[in-house]
Structures are given as structure tokens and as C-alpha cells.
Scaffold this motif. Structure first.
Motif, short mmCIF file in Angstrom:
data_model
loop_
_atom_site.label_atom_id
_atom_site.label_comp_id
_atom_site.label_asym_id
_atom_site.label_seq_id
_atom_site.Cartn_x
_atom_site.Cartn_y
_atom_site.Cartn_z
N ALA A 236 0.81 -1.22 0.00
CA ALA A 236 0.00 0.00 0.00
C ALA A 236 0.84 1.27 0.00
CB ALA A 236 -0.97 -0.01 1.18
N PRO A 237 1.87 1.42 0.89
CA PRO A 237 2.64 2.66 0.86
C PRO A 237 3.41 2.85 -0.44
CG PRO A 237 3.27 1.28 2.76
CD PRO A 237 2.26 0.53 1.98
N VAL A 238 3.91 1.75 -0.99
CA VAL A 238 4.67 1.84 -2.24
C VAL A 238 3.76 2.31 -3.37
CG1 VAL A 238 6.01 0.50 -3.92
CG2 VAL A 238 6.24 0.04 -1.48
N GLN A 239 2.54 1.75 -3.41
CA GLN A 239 1.60 2.14 -4.46
C GLN A 239 1.19 3.60 -4.30
OE1 GLN A 239 -1.34 -0.90 -3.89
NE2 GLN A 239 -0.57 -2.12 -5.60
N ALA A 240 1.01 4.05 -3.06
CA ALA A 240 0.63 5.44 -2.82
C ALA A 240 1.74 6.37 -3.28
CB ALA A 240 0.33 5.65 -1.34
N GLN A 241 2.98 6.00 -2.96
CA GLN A 241 4.12 6.83 -3.38
C GLN A 241 4.22 6.87 -4.90
OE1 GLN A 241 7.92 5.40 -2.04
NE2 GLN A 241 8.81 7.44 -1.99
N ALA A 242 4.01 5.72 -5.56
CA ALA A 242 4.06 5.68 -7.02
C ALA A 242 2.98 6.58 -7.61
CB ALA A 242 3.88 4.25 -7.51
N ALA A 243 1.81 6.59 -7.01
CA ALA A 243 0.72 7.44 -7.49
C ALA A 243 1.11 8.91 -7.36
CB ALA A 243 -0.57 7.15 -6.73
N ARG A 244 1.71 9.26 -6.21
CA ARG A 244 2.15 10.66 -6.02
C ARG A 244 3.17 11.05 -7.08
NH1 ARG A 244 2.05 9.39 -0.50
NH2 ARG A 244 4.29 9.01 -0.49
N TYR A 245 4.15 10.18 -7.30
CA TYR A 245 5.19 10.48 -8.30
C TYR A 245 4.60 10.64 -9.69
CZ TYR A 245 8.87 9.46 -4.88
OH TYR A 245 9.69 9.48 -3.80
N ARG A 246 3.59 9.78 -10.00
CA ARG A 246 2.94 9.88 -11.32
C ARG A 246 2.27 11.23 -11.48
NH1 ARG A 246 1.42 4.71 -10.88
NH2 ARG A 246 -0.61 5.23 -10.01
N LYS A 247 1.57 11.66 -10.41
CA LYS A 247 0.87 12.95 -10.48
C LYS A 247 1.87 14.10 -10.63
CE LYS A 247 -3.17 11.56 -7.82
NZ LYS A 247 -3.85 11.66 -6.53
N GLN A 248 2.98 14.03 -9.90
CA GLN A 248 4.00 15.07 -10.02
C GLN A 248 4.58 15.11 -11.42
OE1 GLN A 248 6.86 14.18 -7.00
NE2 GLN A 248 5.59 14.94 -5.31
N ALA A 249 4.84 13.94 -11.99
CA ALA A 249 5.39 13.87 -13.34
C ALA A 249 4.40 14.45 -14.35
CB ALA A 249 5.74 12.43 -13.70
N ALA A 250 3.11 14.16 -14.15
CA ALA A 250 2.08 14.70 -15.06
C ALA A 250 2.05 16.22 -14.97
CB ALA A 250 0.72 14.10 -14.72
N LYS A 251 2.17 16.76 -13.73
CA LYS A 251 2.18 18.22 -13.57
C LYS A 251 3.39 18.83 -14.28
CE LYS A 251 -0.30 18.97 -9.24
NZ LYS A 251 -0.16 19.33 -7.82
N ARG A 252 4.56 18.19 -14.10
CA ARG A 252 5.77 18.72 -14.75
C ARG A 252 5.64 18.67 -16.27
NH1 ARG A 252 8.46 15.84 -10.69
NH2 ARG A 252 8.91 14.13 -12.10
N ALA A 253 5.03 17.62 -16.76
CA ALA A 253 4.85 17.49 -18.21
C ALA A 253 3.92 18.58 -18.74
CB ALA A 253 4.31 16.12 -18.56
N LYS A 254 2.89 18.93 -17.96
CA LYS A 254 1.95 19.98 -18.40
C LYS A 254 2.66 21.33 -18.42
CE LYS A 254 -2.60 18.27 -17.13
NZ LYS A 254 -3.72 18.44 -16.21
N LYS A 255 3.51 21.61 -17.41
CA LYS A 255 4.21 22.90 -17.34
C LYS A 255 5.16 23.05 -18.53
CE LYS A 255 4.34 23.77 -12.38
NZ LYS A 255 5.21 23.88 -11.21
N GLY A 256 5.98 22.03 -18.75
CA GLY A 256 7.05 22.11 -19.74
C GLY A 256 6.55 21.90 -21.10
#
Length: 164
Positions: A144-164
Motif C-alpha cells: 500500500a505505501p509503495v503504491q501510494a508513493q508511485a501514485a504521487r510520483y505519477r501525479k508530479q510527473a504529469a504536472k511537470r509534463a503539463k508545465k514544460g
């Protein structure tokens, strides 16, 4: 070139013209896609006519895939295809270490909402005694914690992709 004779210049001109003509013909030949496609299809047909093994293999794989899809959908539509809610007594449920699932919801000897609740509680208690269920819950808790962290990283990466 100043000392070249007229016939030599003529010959050079003719050769240059021929080279240009050849180049234009080659370009036309390469650009003529329908003709090249027809030629490729004809060559492939000849090859398959000589040795149909690849074609037979391709057809066999395609037929197997279609049969697998049809059989899978047929099995999925039958009650036996849904292991989540099997009938109350089957060979499968007889082998389960915690008894059959589904069937009568209520606890024996009672009626109504309280009976259903007691039956659910009893089944849950029985399920928690199952070693396989215990292993699955432990694994879920670990992941569960690993999956939650992966989800957070995915969201951060999506935000960075939208900015750049």
C-alpha cells in the motif's frame, strides 16, 4: 575544357543528359508507390505459393486467437466463470479451506437483518482464519505505501509534463 574539341563536348553533353534522364526515371520508379506495392504483393504471393508455411502458421495463430476469444467469452458468461460468487456447493467450494461462499446469507436458526449480519460476521471470522487470506492481506499492507508513493510520483510527473 578550353582545349576540348567540339565532338568531345557534344559527347559530354549527351552523357550528362543521359545521366539526368536515368536519374529522373529512377525517381519516377521509386515514387510510383502503387506499382511498387503491386510488385511487393506479387512477390509475396509467389513466395507463399512456393512455400506456404508462413501463411499457414499465420492463419493457425489467427484462428487460435479467435477461438480463445470466443471460448473465453463463453466461459465468462457462465456462472462457473465467476469465482467471486460460486454456487453454494461445487467441487471448487468443497476444496476451499474456509468453506463455501455465497448461498444462504443468514446464520442458521435466525431470520432477518440480524441473521444476515451474524452470518457475514461468521464468514468473515472464518475467512480470517484462512492462511492464504492472511498472506494476501499482509502483502496488501506491505504494498500500500509503495503504491501510494508511485501514485504521487505519477501525479508530479504529469504536472511537470503539463508545465514544460
Amino acid at each position: 575544357m578550353a582545349n576540348d574539341s567540339l565532338p568531345e563536348l557534344e559527347l559530354a553533353n549527351v552523357r550528362t543528359r543521359e545521366r539526368i534522364t536515368d536519374t529522373v526515371e529512377r525517381i519516377k520508379q521509386k515514387v510510383d508507390v502503387p506499382a511498387r506495392t503491386r510488385l511487393a504483393v506479387a512477390k509475396t504471393r509467389q513466395r507463399w505459393h512456393r512455400d506456404p508455411t508462413p501463411l499457414v502458421a499465420l492463419a493457425t495463430i489467427a484462428a487460435t486467437g479467435v477461438v480463445a476469444i470466443v471460448v473465453g467469452t463463453r466461459i465468462g458468461r457462465t456462472p462457473a466463470g465467476h469465482l467471486a460468487t460460486p454456487p453454494a456447493s461445487t467441487a471448487f467450494t468443497a476444496l476451499l479451506p474456509f468453506g463455501a461462499r455465497g448461498g444462504d446469507e443468514s446464520a442458521p436458526g435466525r431470520k432477518g437483518r440480524k441473521a444476515r449480519r451474524a452470518g457475514r460476521k461468521a464468514r468473515q471470522a472464518q475467512l480470517e482464519q484462512d492462511p492464504g487470506y492472511q498472506l494476501r492481506t499482509k502483502q496488501r499492507r506491505r504494498l500500500a505505501p509503495v503504491q501510494a508513493q508511485a501514485a504521487r510520483y505519477r501525479k508530479q510527473a504529469a504536472k511537470r509534463a503539463k508545465k514544460g
